[in-house]
Design a protein around this motif. Structure first.
Motif, PDB file in Angstrom:
ATOM      1  N   VAL A 130       0.840  -1.202   0.000  1.00 44.08           N
ATOM      2  CA  VAL A 130       0.000   0.000   0.000  1.00 44.08           C
ATOM      3  C   VAL A 130       0.873   1.249   0.000  1.00 44.08           C
ATOM      4  O   VAL A 130       0.584   2.226  -0.709  1.00 44.08           O
ATOM      5  CB  VAL A 130      -0.961  -0.005   1.202  1.00 44.08           C
ATOM      6  N   ARG A 131       1.964   1.236   0.751  1.00 45.04           N
ATOM      7  CA  ARG A 131       2.875   2.386   0.761  1.00 45.04           C
ATOM      8  C   ARG A 131       3.516   2.589  -0.603  1.00 45.04           C
ATOM      9  O   ARG A 131       3.728   3.731  -1.040  1.00 45.04           O
ATOM     10  CB  ARG A 131       3.945   2.207   1.840  1.00 45.04           C
ATOM     11  N   TYR A 132       3.833   1.496  -1.298  1.00 43.05           N
ATOM     12  CA  TYR A 132       4.430   1.606  -2.633  1.00 43.05           C
ATOM     13  C   TYR A 132       3.517   2.366  -3.597  1.00 43.05           C
ATOM     14  O   TYR A 132       3.995   3.045  -4.514  1.00 43.05           O
ATOM     15  CB  TYR A 132       4.693   0.218  -3.219  1.00 43.05           C
ATOM     16  N   LEU A 133       2.200   2.233  -3.416  1.00 38.21           N
ATOM     17  CA  LEU A 133       1.261   2.895  -4.324  1.00 38.21           C
ATOM     18  C   LEU A 133       1.501   4.394  -4.408  1.00 38.21           C
ATOM     19  O   LEU A 133       1.262   5.015  -5.446  1.00 38.21           O
ATOM     20  CB  LEU A 133      -0.186   2.646  -3.875  1.00 38.21           C
ATOM     21  N   ALA A 134       1.954   4.981  -3.313  1.00 38.93           N
ATOM     22  CA  ALA A 134       2.110   6.431  -3.260  1.00 38.93           C
ATOM     23  C   ALA A 134       3.561   6.899  -3.278  1.00 38.93           C
ATOM     24  O   ALA A 134       3.809   8.094  -3.387  1.00 38.93           O
ATOM     25  CB  ALA A 134       1.437   6.972  -1.998  1.00 38.93           C
ATOM     26  N   THR A 135       4.503   5.961  -3.204  1.00 41.49           N
ATOM     27  CA  THR A 135       5.899   6.387  -3.045  1.00 41.49           C
ATOM     28  C   THR A 135       6.874   5.815  -4.074  1.00 41.49           C
ATOM     29  O   THR A 135       7.984   6.333  -4.215  1.00 41.49           O
ATOM     30  CB  THR A 135       6.423   6.006  -1.649  1.00 41.49           C
ATOM     31  N   GLU A 136       6.485   4.751  -4.764  1.00 41.37           N
ATOM     32  CA  GLU A 136       7.423   4.087  -5.676  1.00 41.37           C
ATOM     33  C   GLU A 136       6.840   3.997  -7.085  1.00 41.37           C
ATOM     34  O   GLU A 136       6.149   3.035  -7.425  1.00 41.37           O
ATOM     35  CB  GLU A 136       7.746   2.677  -5.165  1.00 41.37           C
ATOM     36  N   PRO A 137       7.085   4.998  -7.933  1.00 43.69           N
ATOM     37  CA  PRO A 137       6.502   4.989  -9.272  1.00 43.69           C
ATOM     38  C   PRO A 137       6.863   3.759 -10.099  1.00 43.69           C
ATOM     39  O   PRO A 137       6.039   3.241 -10.845  1.00 43.69           O
ATOM     40  CB  PRO A 137       7.036   6.279  -9.907  1.00 43.69           C
ATOM     41  N   ALA A 138       8.095   3.270  -9.947  1.00 44.73           N
ATOM     42  CA  ALA A 138       8.517   2.105 -10.729  1.00 44.73           C
ATOM     43  C   ALA A 138       7.784   0.840 -10.299  1.00 44.73           C
ATOM     44  O   ALA A 138       7.710  -0.132 -11.057  1.00 44.73           O
ATOM     45  CB  ALA A 138      10.026   1.900 -10.595  1.00 44.73           C
ATOM     46  N   LEU A 142       4.525   0.851  -9.280  1.00 39.86           N
ATOM     47  CA  LEU A 142       3.089   1.088  -9.285  1.00 39.86           C
ATOM     48  C   LEU A 142       2.292  -0.033  -9.943  1.00 39.86           C
ATOM     49  O   LEU A 142       1.381  -0.605  -9.337  1.00 39.86           O
ATOM     50  CB  LEU A 142       2.777   2.416  -9.976  1.00 39.86           C
ATOM     51  N   VAL A 143       2.629  -0.374 -11.178  1.00 43.20           N
ATOM     52  CA  VAL A 143       1.856  -1.388 -11.897  1.00 43.20           C
ATOM     53  C   VAL A 143       1.967  -2.765 -11.243  1.00 43.20           C
ATOM     54  O   VAL A 143       0.946  -3.409 -10.959  1.00 43.20           O
ATOM     55  CB  VAL A 143       2.259  -1.434 -13.384  1.00 43.20           C
ATOM     56  N   PRO A 144       3.183  -3.264 -10.939  1.00 43.42           N
ATOM     57  CA  PRO A 144       3.252  -4.572 -10.272  1.00 43.42           C
ATOM     58  C   PRO A 144       2.592  -4.583  -8.899  1.00 43.42           C
ATOM     59  O   PRO A 144       2.039  -5.603  -8.479  1.00 43.42           O
ATOM     60  CB  PRO A 144       4.759  -4.849 -10.171  1.00 43.42           C
ATOM     61  N   THR A 145       2.617  -3.440  -8.204  1.00 42.90           N
ATOM     62  CA  THR A 145       1.976  -3.377  -6.892  1.00 42.90           C
ATOM     63  C   THR A 145       0.466  -3.489  -7.015  1.00 42.90           C
ATOM     64  O   THR A 145      -0.192  -4.162  -6.202  1.00 42.90           O
ATOM     65  CB  THR A 145       2.354  -2.080  -6.157  1.00 42.90           C
ATOM     66  N   ILE A 146      -0.098  -2.853  -8.011  1.00 39.71           N
ATOM     67  CA  ILE A 146      -1.544  -2.952  -8.238  1.00 39.71           C
ATOM     68  C   ILE A 146      -1.941  -4.400  -8.519  1.00 39.71           C
ATOM     69  O   ILE A 146      -2.925  -4.909  -7.967  1.00 39.71           O
ATOM     70  CB  ILE A 146      -1.971  -2.028  -9.397  1.00 39.71           C
ATOM     71  N   TYR A 147      -1.160  -5.076  -9.342  1.00 39.42           N
ATOM     72  CA  TYR A 147      -1.444  -6.485  -9.626  1.00 39.42           C
ATOM     73  C   TYR A 147      -1.295  -7.338  -8.358  1.00 39.42           C
ATOM     74  O   TYR A 147      -2.094  -8.242  -8.096  1.00 39.42           O
ATOM     75  CB  TYR A 147      -0.520  -7.005 -10.725  1.00 39.42           C
ATOM     76  N   SER A 148      -0.271  -7.052  -7.572  1.00 34.86           N
ATOM     77  CA  SER A 148      -0.027  -7.818  -6.358  1.00 34.86           C
ATOM     78  C   SER A 148      -1.167  -7.657  -5.361  1.00 34.86           C
ATOM     79  O   SER A 148      -1.648  -8.642  -4.780  1.00 34.86           O
ATOM     80  CB  SER A 148       1.302  -7.380  -5.720  1.00 34.86           C
ATOM     81  N   LEU A 149      -1.622  -6.422  -5.168  1.00 33.97           N
ATOM     82  CA  LEU A 149      -2.713  -6.180  -4.232  1.00 33.97           C
ATOM     83  C   LEU A 149      -4.024  -6.773  -4.728  1.00 33.97           C
ATOM     84  O   LEU A 149      -4.802  -7.333  -3.951  1.00 33.97           O
ATOM     85  CB  LEU A 149      -2.879  -4.676  -3.995  1.00 33.97           C
ATOM     86  N   SER A 150      -4.259  -6.682  -6.023  1.00 32.47           N
ATOM     87  CA  SER A 150      -5.480  -7.261  -6.577  1.00 32.47           C
ATOM     88  C   SER A 150      -5.501  -8.774  -6.381  1.00 32.47           C
ATOM     89  O   SER A 150      -6.531  -9.361  -6.015  1.00 32.47           O
ATOM     90  CB  SER A 150      -5.594  -6.910  -8.062  1.00 32.47           C
ATOM     91  N   THR A 151      -4.358  -9.410  -6.600  1.00 28.31           N
ATOM     92  CA  THR A 151      -4.249 -10.855  -6.382  1.00 28.31           C
ATOM     93  C   THR A 151      -4.471 -11.192  -4.909  1.00 28.31           C
ATOM     94  O   THR A 151      -5.143 -12.180  -4.577  1.00 28.31           O
ATOM     95  CB  THR A 151      -2.868 -11.362  -6.837  1.00 28.31           C
ATOM     96  N   TYR A 152      -3.906 -10.352  -4.037  1.00 29.08           N
ATOM     97  CA  TYR A 152      -4.082 -10.594  -2.601  1.00 29.08           C
ATOM     98  C   TYR A 152      -5.556 -10.495  -2.216  1.00 29.08           C
ATOM     99  O   TYR A 152      -6.065 -11.330  -1.455  1.00 29.08           O
ATOM    100  CB  TYR A 152      -3.265  -9.602  -1.776  1.00 29.08           C
ATOM    101  N   TYR A 153      -6.248  -9.464  -2.720  1.00 33.25           N
ATOM    102  CA  TYR A 153      -7.668  -9.303  -2.390  1.00 33.25           C
ATOM    103  C   TYR A 153      -8.500 -10.487  -2.885  1.00 33.25           C
ATOM    104  O   TYR A 153      -9.463 -10.895  -2.234  1.00 33.25           O
ATOM    105  CB  TYR A 153      -8.212  -7.999  -2.976  1.00 33.25           C
TER     106      TYR A 153
END
Length: 407
Positions: free
Chosen positions: A180-188, A190-201
């Motif tokens: 969740v912190r990566y969503l707002a702080t790590e532009p590189a 962003l896309v893999p984090t969104i996929y990771s969180l979606s998979t987690y949910y």
């Protein structure tokens, strides 16, 4: 619709100044011209920017305005995805969230999350928000006599909120909160984090189906089971990501810019230091008005609408500029003055009408807890550098990347 606007019409979005919590100066000029004024978007299309409070409230409650972003004429304004340099794709079908669609689909998806954002749920969550605030301020004080409030409080606090809200198991929280912190702080990331969180949910929903609790993920699964087939599993995931992304970014913005705005104003800082608990409710509402995290609300007219002395035709875009609306002197006397005792509750930071932010009760409670705790425990808190040296920063939004403070 491909109509363009003459060159003398302002181009939108308007440029902000150096101060990250003040809206563009051009908004006041637009309001003087008309509370509903023509602008030209980046793609050359015509749109109307609303800067008047009465006009904004009327339009946001008008069923003739659509939130459907899949429509080709919707005023997307060719935004760039933060950190990628790529244009944001126009969503369609299952890629839409309930904030980007109209009824009945909007209401069907919104119904899944409403049980988690009632006044009662906000009250239930307050003790946990208090615990998180105390933990972060303990760490802040342990770091010495100065720190960066953004990285040490503003960024981690909403990730802890989200974990509690969704009912993330304790053993999963370190990795979840980091994402969740990566969503707002790590532009590189962003896309893999969104996929990771979606998979987690996706996995979390399945677990909550077997072992439900009093949390958002369980409520979504239970409400969806009441109307089989009405909302797809993908749409549930989209709703979870919408709440995560928007809630995370807006909370970071409010904590960082809210603290900055208070500390930059000696009189209001003294109000907060003197009675942080007593002033918390009005202070948070005033900061929500003053900062207006979220910036704009976009809509598309489906029928002709007369508003503010203008005729908005079917197929034209409407953009409610919330920072301008929240500083309309007709609604808020001396609107550019921060007044933590002001009754600012009718602001439009959470929107208005059918699409008003579903999470406002919980968001407001969390901010009240955080600001009260911060100024109660650190009454000597102050900026570590001159206010004019603090610059805007963040991924695709206006806030500050750092807020050096001392005590």
């Amino acid at each position: 619709m491909t109509e363009t606007i003459a060159t003398e019409v302002p181009t939108f979005p308007l440029a902000r100044g150096k101060c990250p919590y003040h809206p563009p100066a051009g908004y006041a000029q637009l309001r003087e011209q008309s509370p509903v004024a023509e602008v030209r978007l980046i793609d050359g299309k015509k749109a109307w920017v609303v800067t008047g409070y009465a006009e904004a409230r009327a339009l946001l409650a008008d069923p003739r305005l659509s939130a459907d972003r899949s429509h080709p004429d919707f005023p997307n304004n060719a935004k760039i995805m933060p950190g990628t340099g790529l244009p944001q794709p126009v969503p369609e079908g299952d890629a839409l969230t309930f904030a980007q669609m109209d009824d009945p689909e909007h209401n069907a998806q919104r119904r899944l999350v409403i049980p988690s954002f009632t006044v009662g749920q906000a009250k239930r969550l307050r003790p946990r928000f208090q615990q998180f605030a105390n933990e972060l301020i303990d760490q802040l004080l342990a770091s010495g006599d100065s720190a960066d409030l953004v990285s040490q409080v503003a960024v981690p606090f909403p990730s802890m909120m989200m974990a509690e809200l969704f009912g993330v198991p304790e053993q999963d929280r370190p990795e979840y909160q980091q994402n969740v912190r990566y969503l707002a702080t790590e532009p590189a990331m962003l896309v893999p984090t969104i996929y990771s969180l979606s998979t987690y949910y996706a996995g979390l929903f399945e677990r909550k189906r077997e072992q439900p609790a009093d949390d958002l993920a369980s409520h979504m699964v239970a409400k969806n089971a009441e109307r089989p087939g009405e909302v797809s599993f993908q749409q549930m995931l989209n709703s979870a990501m919408l709440i995560t992304v928007s809630g995370n970014e807006s909370t970071i913005t409010m904590i960082s810019l809210g603290t900055f705005a208070v500390l930059a104003d000696p009189e209001q800082a003294e109000v907060m230091r003197t009675d942080p608990a007593g002033v918390a409710s009005t202070a948070v509402e005033e900061l929500l008005r003053y900062i207006s995290a979220g910036d704009i609300i976009s809509r598309l007219a489906t029928e002709d609408i007369e508003i503010g002395g203008q005729l908005v035709r079917a197929g034209e875009g409407v953009i409610v500029a919330t920072p301008a609306v929240n500083r309309d002197p007709a609604a808020f006397p001396e609107p550019d003055q921060l007044d933590l005792r002001r009754d600012a509750k009718p602001h439009v930071t959470f929107g208005h009408g059918a699409h008003q932010c579903v999470a406002q009760n919980v968001a407001t409670a969390a901010l009240e807890v955080l600001f009260t705790t911060l100024f109660t425990r650190i009454p000597t808190l102050r900026l570590a550098v001159p206010a004019e040296e603090i610059r805007p920063g963040g991924l695709g939004v206006y806030r500050v990347a750092e807020l050096p403070v001392t005590w």
